[in-house]
Design an enzyme around this catalytic site. Sequence first.
Site, PDB file in Angstrom:
ATOM      1  N   ARG A 137      61.302  90.555  67.166  1.00  0.00           N
ATOM      2  CA  ARG A 137      59.996  90.514  67.841  1.00  0.00           C
ATOM      3  C   ARG A 137      58.873  90.903  66.896  1.00  0.00           C
ATOM      4  NH1 ARG A 137      60.391  91.387  73.679  1.00  0.00           N
ATOM      5  NH2 ARG A 137      62.587  91.451  74.231  1.00  0.00           N
ATOM      6  N   ARG A 164      53.740  99.779  76.154  1.00  0.00           N
ATOM      7  CA  ARG A 164      52.415  99.796  75.508  1.00  0.00           C
ATOM      8  C   ARG A 164      51.409 100.228  76.548  1.00  0.00           C
ATOM      9  NH1 ARG A 164      52.434  93.305  75.141  1.00  0.00           N
ATOM     10  NH2 ARG A 164      52.206  92.924  77.335  1.00  0.00           N
ATOM     11  N   SER A 216       9.155 104.022  71.202  1.00  0.00           N
ATOM     12  CA  SER A 216      10.286 103.276  71.749  1.00  0.00           C
ATOM     13  C   SER A 216      10.534 102.071  70.851  1.00  0.00           C
ATOM     14  CB  SER A 216       9.968 102.820  73.176  1.00  0.00           C
ATOM     15  OG  SER A 216      11.059 102.094  73.687  1.00  0.00           O
ATOM     16  N   CYS A 274      14.276 100.266  73.610  1.00  0.00           N
ATOM     17  CA  CYS A 274      14.227  99.459  74.839  1.00  0.00           C
ATOM     18  C   CYS A 274      14.538  97.997  74.579  1.00  0.00           C
ATOM     19  CB  CYS A 274      12.897  99.631  75.557  1.00  0.00           C
ATOM     20  SG  CYS A 274      11.489  99.090  74.598  1.00  0.00           S
ATOM     21  N   TYR A 278      16.663 108.728  74.231  1.00  0.00           N
ATOM     22  CA  TYR A 278      17.116 107.874  75.336  1.00  0.00           C
ATOM     23  C   TYR A 278      17.350 106.445  74.883  1.00  0.00           C
ATOM     24  CZ  TYR A 278      12.385 105.891  75.681  1.00  0.00           C
ATOM     25  OH  TYR A 278      11.210 105.245  75.414  1.00  0.00           O
TER      26      TYR A 278
END
Length: 931
Positions: free
Chosen positions: A94, A340, A814, A882, A902
């Site tokens: 295998r 697995r 941002s 963003c 953020y």
Amino acid sequence: MGGSKQYIYDFDKGDGKNKMLLGGKGANLCEMTQIGLNVPPGFTITTEACLAYLEKNQLPDGLMDAVKTHIQALEKKTGKGFGSGKNPLLVSVRSGSSMSMPGMMDTILNLGLNESSLQGLIKLTANERFAYDTYRRFIQLFGKIALDISDEHFDKHMTAVKRKFGALQDVDLKTEHLQEVAAGFMEIVQRHTGKPFPQDPYEQLEIAVGAVFHSWMGKRAVDYRKQFKITRDMANGTAVNVCTMVFGNMGNDSATGVGFTRNPGTGENIIYGEYLTNAQGEDVVAGIRTPKAISEMETEMPEIYRQLIELRDRLESHYQEVQDFEFTIEKGILYCLQTRNGKMNARAMVRTSVEMFNAGLITRERALLRIDPAILEQLLVPQLAPNFRGKSLAQGLPASPGAASGKIVFDADTAEIRGRAGEKIILVREETKPEDIHGFFQAEGILTSRGGKTSHAAVVARGMGKPCVSGCEQIVINDALRSAQIGETTLHEGDVITINGGTGHVYAGEVPTVHAEFSQEMATLLSWADEVSRLKVMANADTPNDAARAREFGAMGIGLCRTERMFNSTDRLPIVQEMILAETTEARQAALDRLLPIQRADFKGIFKAMKGLPVTVRLLDPPMHEFLPTAAQLELEIAHLHQLRDTIKGLEELPDTLKMLNPKLYQQYADGLTKLMGGLSDFKESHLEEDVISKKEVVLKKVRALAEVNPMLGHRGVRLGITYPEIYSMQIRAVLEAAALCAKEGLEIHPEIMVPQVATVEELKRIHSYVQRIHAEVKATQGIDVKFKFGSMLEVVRACMRAGRMAETAEFFSFGTNDLTQATFSFSREDAENKFLPAYTETGILEDNPFEVLDIKGVGQLMKMAVQKGRATNPELKVGICGEHGGHPGSIRFCHHVGLNYVSCSGPRVPIARLAAAQAKLLEDKYQEPV
Ligand code: PEP
Ligand code: MG
């Protein structure tokens, strides 16, 4: 051993943690053996041997000698002989790399069988039928994989024998029939290779090992790695596992099956799987016979069932993970052949994380880390509308949840072509095979008429998060006619069907779907994530509705409200156009005065939806011409109007002309004509007044005046705010007044005003001066001192370079990484993805599409520098992102690494980002920035 390298490890010696060397399967076989589970003895040939093979296209020197030594050890351990005519040792060969690639590489079973060991097997088992059955399976598998003979030759012969003896299924064939099958198979091999089937078991093994190594570079495996972005440092080469065969087809006290320690579709804490008595492994997976649910074993084989439950508990507590395992029962003895980590859908992953933590099996950290954030997207897979009561055409097995509609396609190649052309496709097959994988990628969902919930179709679809119904036996597929019959109904290729992978139902036509709702477990898991993360997760939302939805997804505020989306709605557009077309500042102000209350109401709605949380409103960004029709469209309309006017003029003159030419005919039609002319003049009044045409001509003039060669680099963003201060002033006033009104209502609000496309410090200062002036005015008129933040988008390269000075005015930054990526690469974000980018990613010039995955090496460096410069000026500076990358897990990790506060992304990606933010924190010590 080849050279000084050890290429082979026995299962009781190999390091169960070293998956890169032994492959996942090999490492687990070693681990299971060493923790005392009943694994048939065997050994693993390492991935290093595979790489050596691939380099020289031959097995490394000495490898087969070493194999021989290990086979001899196996002979000792099992008391069997390789090729023995008395008590033969048969082995499976295998593949197995460090990353699970189900069905992608080759496996050969029953190796070691030849004319002599076949007799041995008959003597040993006193079961001639079983021996011949095993023999014919081996010849076919070996023929296909090691000798490259297509399955169809063997299948054809098999079908012919079955037909000859009136057998419906393989199990109906008697010994002599199977002898005929085997003999025919031998002839097929001779015909295709010009040589007899190899009889020496070592020769068989040598060819088989080479074939498995070779399959690492096979098209299927290469495509799979490309699709799932499996790089060389994740998996490099396949190992080969040589394992003593045990037989599930030795009678009714033998069986074979596959199990999941928990239900992979729902996550329910209950053993799940299927088995077949008197059968071999591939019968279950290939779907040739429809297997039984494991629960039936409790009554059919109670003692084995008890052992199976014990095995399940040991596997889970050892691996601390849901396991997907294969087992065989040979004459009442249970063997575990493979284990697995179970591939599960998102719902099951979330549920098992929460339940395994609650049961004390795993830590909270592991509960968060074991889930790939991207798969949460599946939780947004559409479900059938709950009120839908339509009758289904048929029902199969619910193999992978979610509902999908699409046109029926009966083969993977057509699915690929039509799917790529943008059609929604359902791949409908009797059963699928690994070579159908390219069809899966393009299909919305998969439907098979044969096979269980662990069949190839089911496993692959689940892994991809695509809906699948398997084993839908009422469907009779006719590939030649490209049609399928379900009872009275005939479905043709191209007909639309809907499948519900959660229930197994199949419906004719397109059925309405709805998005899934969050489960309690999801809420729990994400609340754990929020406790861990440092990054906050905001949403990009432009309307009160979007804002409310984003909040449901757990957004901690709005990081980007694109105000232009508000301008575009049908009731506002005429006023916006009036503002753009205004010739004087007064006229423009008049239009803006009408827009002000509308914008104020928008902002109020959003503030209310997000009460208590920050809302970042971005001032107008796109160039003005985007709110007007295009020049081409206007030119066409004007030309049509002129044409229409001329036609009508001709018609108006018609009665006089007719009267002159043929008074009699005129008389006859006079009445009708009068009516027609009346209608025409009404039409003319409403549509063809000089005014209408000239108005359009004015707009056209404006559109031409606004036209730019490079609008994305043109008169937009802050540049509009500078040249038309009244536009930005109106928006700033709307934000601050809305905030004041909300505050008066007692709502806690945190507005932020953000300026797009800033390139120079002076631009930002100018807009800041508007803000200060309007803030003072609002304070005077509303009697409230609204607290707010003022900040800048960083989406222009120069702004990043000047971040230190920008931070003197901006309280937050941002990163608009959509534009920043465009600017950094000089790739148009509108066109690149349809033009050259696919070629760039396919040929490896770029690893990923930089508009999807943040380019850390380029764009990321600009970000890093800007954060450092900005914080050097103002250590309190808030920084976020963003652009689209704010919802991409890998990019989020980088954002954490460079100290952003953020990320902001579309609402449905918020849960993904929340989990990714937690993982970024948990893995921060291990982070390595790509260089
Ligand atoms: C950006 O450029 O990344 C961004 C968020 O703004 P937009 O996509 O609206 O240009
Ligand atoms: Mg932008």
